[in-house]
Design a protein around this motif. Structure first.
Motif, PDB file in Angstrom:
ATOM      1  N   TYR A  39      -4.781   5.409   9.337  1.00  0.00           N
ATOM      2  CA  TYR A  39      -3.749   6.003   8.494  1.00  0.00           C
ATOM      3  C   TYR A  39      -4.219   7.400   8.113  1.00  0.00           C
ATOM      4  O   TYR A  39      -5.395   7.747   8.268  1.00  0.00           O
ATOM      5  CB  TYR A  39      -3.484   5.153   7.243  1.00  0.00           C
ATOM      6  N   THR A  40      -3.316   8.215   7.633  1.00  0.00           N
ATOM      7  CA  THR A  40      -3.642   9.563   7.185  1.00  0.00           C
ATOM      8  C   THR A  40      -3.062   9.776   5.796  1.00  0.00           C
ATOM      9  O   THR A  40      -2.241   8.992   5.318  1.00  0.00           O
ATOM     10  CB  THR A  40      -3.051  10.621   8.134  1.00  0.00           C
ATOM     11  N   ALA A  41      -3.488  10.858   5.172  1.00  0.00           N
ATOM     12  CA  ALA A  41      -2.940  11.188   3.859  1.00  0.00           C
ATOM     13  C   ALA A  41      -1.432  11.371   3.934  1.00  0.00           C
ATOM     14  O   ALA A  41      -0.692  10.981   3.020  1.00  0.00           O
ATOM     15  CB  ALA A  41      -3.608  12.454   3.324  1.00  0.00           C
ATOM     16  N   ALA A  42      -0.951  11.930   5.044  1.00  0.00           N
ATOM     17  CA  ALA A  42       0.489  12.136   5.209  1.00  0.00           C
ATOM     18  C   ALA A  42       1.228  10.817   5.359  1.00  0.00           C
ATOM     19  O   ALA A  42       2.435  10.749   5.118  1.00  0.00           O
ATOM     20  CB  ALA A  42       0.753  13.021   6.429  1.00  0.00           C
ATOM     21  N   GLY A  43       0.499   9.759   5.753  1.00  0.00           N
ATOM     22  CA  GLY A  43       1.122   8.450   5.925  1.00  0.00           C
ATOM     23  C   GLY A  43       1.332   7.707   4.624  1.00  0.00           C
ATOM     24  O   GLY A  43       1.966   6.644   4.603  1.00  0.00           O
ATOM     25  N   ARG A  44       0.783   8.243   3.509  1.00  0.00           N
ATOM     26  CA  ARG A  44       0.988   7.621   2.198  1.00  0.00           C
ATOM     27  C   ARG A  44       2.367   8.035   1.698  1.00  0.00           C
ATOM     28  O   ARG A  44       2.522   8.980   0.928  1.00  0.00           O
ATOM     29  CB  ARG A  44      -0.107   8.058   1.224  1.00  0.00           C
ATOM     30  N   THR A  45       3.372   7.314   2.154  1.00  0.00           N
ATOM     31  CA  THR A  45       4.754   7.720   1.898  1.00  0.00           C
ATOM     32  C   THR A  45       5.417   6.962   0.755  1.00  0.00           C
ATOM     33  O   THR A  45       6.568   7.237   0.406  1.00  0.00           O
ATOM     34  CB  THR A  45       5.597   7.523   3.171  1.00  0.00           C
ATOM     35  N   GLY A  46       4.729   5.989   0.156  1.00  0.00           N
ATOM     36  CA  GLY A  46       5.318   5.216  -0.928  1.00  0.00           C
ATOM     37  C   GLY A  46       4.281   4.904  -1.981  1.00  0.00           C
ATOM     38  O   GLY A  46       3.079   5.169  -1.811  1.00  0.00           O
ATOM     39  N   LEU A  65       0.803  -1.223   0.000  1.00  0.00           N
ATOM     40  CA  LEU A  65       0.000   0.000   0.000  1.00  0.00           C
ATOM     41  C   LEU A  65       0.834   1.269   0.000  1.00  0.00           C
ATOM     42  O   LEU A  65       0.300   2.345  -0.276  1.00  0.00           O
ATOM     43  CB  LEU A  65      -0.924   0.011   1.227  1.00  0.00           C
ATOM     44  N   GLY A  66       2.097   1.173   0.372  1.00  0.00           N
ATOM     45  CA  GLY A  66       2.915   2.374   0.473  1.00  0.00           C
ATOM     46  C   GLY A  66       2.460   3.285   1.589  1.00  0.00           C
ATOM     47  O   GLY A  66       2.518   4.510   1.462  1.00  0.00           O
ATOM     48  N   VAL A  67       2.023   2.710   2.707  1.00  0.00           N
ATOM     49  CA  VAL A  67       1.488   3.506   3.806  1.00  0.00           C
ATOM     50  C   VAL A  67       2.163   3.119   5.115  1.00  0.00           C
ATOM     51  O   VAL A  67       2.507   1.949   5.332  1.00  0.00           O
ATOM     52  CB  VAL A  67      -0.044   3.324   3.927  1.00  0.00           C
ATOM     53  N   THR A  68       2.364   4.115   5.957  1.00  0.00           N
ATOM     54  CA  THR A  68       2.828   3.896   7.320  1.00  0.00           C
ATOM     55  C   THR A  68       1.614   3.926   8.229  1.00  0.00           C
ATOM     56  O   THR A  68       0.887   4.921   8.268  1.00  0.00           O
ATOM     57  CB  THR A  68       3.835   4.976   7.747  1.00  0.00           C
ATOM     58  N   LEU A  69       1.382   2.848   8.944  1.00  0.00           N
ATOM     59  CA  LEU A  69       0.183   2.707   9.757  1.00  0.00           C
ATOM     60  C   LEU A  69       0.336   3.350  11.127  1.00  0.00           C
ATOM     61  O   LEU A  69       1.443   3.454  11.664  1.00  0.00           O
ATOM     62  CB  LEU A  69      -0.154   1.228   9.950  1.00  0.00           C
ATOM     63  N   GLY A  70      -0.797   3.749  11.699  1.00  0.00           N
ATOM     64  CA  GLY A  70      -0.832   4.190  13.076  1.00  0.00           C
ATOM     65  C   GLY A  70      -0.903   2.991  14.009  1.00  0.00           C
ATOM     66  O   GLY A  70      -0.557   1.867  13.623  1.00  0.00           O
ATOM     67  N   PRO A  71      -1.390   3.178  15.246  1.00  0.00           N
ATOM     68  CA  PRO A  71      -1.455   2.073  16.212  1.00  0.00           C
ATOM     69  C   PRO A  71      -2.311   0.926  15.685  1.00  0.00           C
ATOM     70  O   PRO A  71      -3.411   1.131  15.165  1.00  0.00           O
ATOM     71  CB  PRO A  71      -2.086   2.718  17.448  1.00  0.00           C
ATOM     72  N   LEU A  72      -1.801  -0.282  15.832  1.00  0.00           N
ATOM     73  CA  LEU A  72      -2.507  -1.468  15.351  1.00  0.00           C
ATOM     74  C   LEU A  72      -3.477  -1.996  16.399  1.00  0.00           C
ATOM     75  O   LEU A  72      -3.146  -2.077  17.576  1.00  0.00           O
ATOM     76  CB  LEU A  72      -1.510  -2.566  14.998  1.00  0.00           C
ATOM     77  N   THR A  73      -4.667  -2.345  15.952  1.00  0.00           N
ATOM     78  CA  THR A  73      -5.645  -3.038  16.785  1.00  0.00           C
ATOM     79  C   THR A  73      -5.726  -4.486  16.320  1.00  0.00           C
ATOM     80  O   THR A  73      -5.960  -4.745  15.137  1.00  0.00           O
ATOM     81  CB  THR A  73      -7.044  -2.394  16.664  1.00  0.00           C
ATOM     82  N   HIS A  74      -5.515  -5.414  17.256  1.00  0.00           N
ATOM     83  CA  HIS A  74      -5.678  -6.833  16.931  1.00  0.00           C
ATOM     84  C   HIS A  74      -7.167  -7.147  16.997  1.00  0.00           C
ATOM     85  O   HIS A  74      -7.807  -6.994  18.033  1.00  0.00           O
ATOM     86  CB  HIS A  74      -4.902  -7.696  17.922  1.00  0.00           C
ATOM     87  N   GLY A 108       3.597   1.804  -3.088  1.00  0.00           N
ATOM     88  CA  GLY A 108       2.972   0.499  -2.932  1.00  0.00           C
ATOM     89  C   GLY A 108       3.189  -0.336  -4.177  1.00  0.00           C
ATOM     90  O   GLY A 108       4.150  -0.156  -4.925  1.00  0.00           O
ATOM     91  N   GLY A 109       2.293  -1.276  -4.400  1.00  0.00           N
ATOM     92  CA  GLY A 109       2.385  -2.103  -5.588  1.00  0.00           C
ATOM     93  C   GLY A 109       2.969  -3.470  -5.370  1.00  0.00           C
ATOM     94  O   GLY A 109       2.940  -4.311  -6.273  1.00  0.00           O
ATOM     95  N   GLY A 110       3.536  -3.724  -4.174  1.00  0.00           N
ATOM     96  CA  GLY A 110       4.104  -5.034  -3.892  1.00  0.00           C
ATOM     97  C   GLY A 110       5.542  -5.156  -4.349  1.00  0.00           C
ATOM     98  O   GLY A 110       6.181  -4.188  -4.769  1.00  0.00           O
ATOM     99  N   VAL A 111       6.058  -6.374  -4.265  1.00  0.00           N
ATOM    100  CA  VAL A 111       7.448  -6.664  -4.608  1.00  0.00           C
ATOM    101  C   VAL A 111       7.483  -7.300  -5.993  1.00  0.00           C
ATOM    102  O   VAL A 111       7.044  -8.430  -6.186  1.00  0.00           O
ATOM    103  CB  VAL A 111       8.081  -7.607  -3.562  1.00  0.00           C
ATOM    104  N   GLU A 112       8.002  -6.572  -6.960  1.00  0.00           N
ATOM    105  CA  GLU A 112       8.000  -7.052  -8.346  1.00  0.00           C
ATOM    106  C   GLU A 112       8.765  -8.357  -8.501  1.00  0.00           C
ATOM    107  O   GLU A 112       8.380  -9.240  -9.277  1.00  0.00           O
ATOM    108  CB  GLU A 112       8.583  -5.986  -9.265  1.00  0.00           C
ATOM    109  N   ALA A 113       9.861  -8.513  -7.730  1.00  0.00           N
ATOM    110  CA  ALA A 113      10.667  -9.725  -7.832  1.00  0.00           C
ATOM    111  C   ALA A 113       9.892 -10.962  -7.402  1.00  0.00           C
ATOM    112  O   ALA A 113      10.252 -12.085  -7.757  1.00  0.00           O
ATOM    113  CB  ALA A 113      11.930  -9.579  -6.986  1.00  0.00           C
ATOM    114  N   GLU A 114       8.813 -10.772  -6.633  1.00  0.00           N
ATOM    115  CA  GLU A 114       7.970 -11.883  -6.202  1.00  0.00           C
ATOM    116  C   GLU A 114       6.736 -12.036  -7.087  1.00  0.00           C
ATOM    117  O   GLU A 114       5.809 -12.773  -6.752  1.00  0.00           O
ATOM    118  CB  GLU A 114       7.557 -11.682  -4.743  1.00  0.00           C
TER     119      GLU A 114
END
Length: 244
Positions: free
Chosen positions: A162-169, A131-140, A171-177
């Motif tokens: 997450y916030t708009a500012a957290g969209r730091t990449g 996703l190219g996102v940095t997440l906030g606190p995780l809830t299990h 995303g798209g996954g790992v192409e090599a995989e």
């Protein structure tokens, strides 16, 4: 005797002793494992296990079951309550395509195998990669066996802001995989509607979206008033294993 990769010697993933899984299990006195046969060992492992099972009427019988072991996984639903959005993915899934899905392009929550990571680390890794996102606190949220008749996988479910500012990449996954993942930012009401009309046909995603509507960040009263408020204890029988 010829050495057997994955049993006597390491296989292509460095694994050995793959035929030992299940041997010695004694948590259920009504089940006695007799033999474990390794029938396939590609990226994942297929085993045929023979065991004695004591029926409810007291009679013992011998049964065989095949189990597909792909490891355990974790999934996450990132949400933005201020804007009413959730982050999802769309990617090609050949198993769905070959089983009557129109084009195999499934809309899903970000997820992945744990590999050598704990569930929390795995979820943040997958969110960054897919996703190219940095997440906030995780809830299990909960844990679930997704296909317990044949697949051993236990899936750990999480949600996180997450916030708009957290969209730091990108995303798209790992192409090599072989990953080619489209990132979708969807209004929550639309995402929920997609579970009803078939546009979302993935089990883990349906479960997370329905949780979010019933008990989570988009439930009546809001996240701060529910059992999954920030700081609330993790739920589920495996919560302590998630390190939440």
């Amino acid at each position: 005797m010829t050495a057997r990769p994955g049993i006597d010697t390491p296989d292509h993933r460095g694994r050995r002793g793959l035929d030992r899984a299940g041997r010695g299990l004694d948590r259920n006195p009504d089940v006695v494992v007799q033999a474990v046969e390794l029938t396939s060992q590609g990226w994942h492992v297929l085993r045929r296990t023979t065991f004695d099972y004591r029926r409810r009427d007291g009679r013992w019988e011998t049964q065989q079951r095949e189990t597909y072991d792909r490891g355990n996984g974790a999934a996450v639903l990132p949400y933005d309550t201020e804007r009413g959005l959730v982050l999802l993915t769309r990617q090609f899934r050949y198993p769905a395509y070959v089983n009557d899905h129109p084009d195999g392009m499934l809309v899903e929550a970000a997820a992945g195998l744990l590999d050598q990571d704990d569930p929390l680390t795995a979820v943040r890794r997958e969110a960054a990669e897919e996703l190219g996102v940095t997440l906030g606190p995780l809830t299990h949220v909960f844990d679930a066996y997704m296909s317990p008749g044949s697949v051993t996988e236990r899936l750990h479910f999480f949600a996180a802001p997450y916030t708009a500012a957290g969209r730091t990449g990108a995303g798209g996954g790992v192409e090599a995989e072989g990953e080619d993942i489209e990132v979708l930012e969807v209004p929550f009401a639309e995402a929920l509607a997609m579970t009803r009309d078939g546009r979302v046909a993935d089990g883990k995603t349906i479960m997370l979206l329905q949780w979010a509507a019933l008990h989570g960040p988009f439930a009546p009263g809001g996240r701060a008033h529910g059992p999954f408020a920030p700081g609330a204890p993790a739920r589920g029988p495996f919560a302590s294993q998630c390190g939440v």
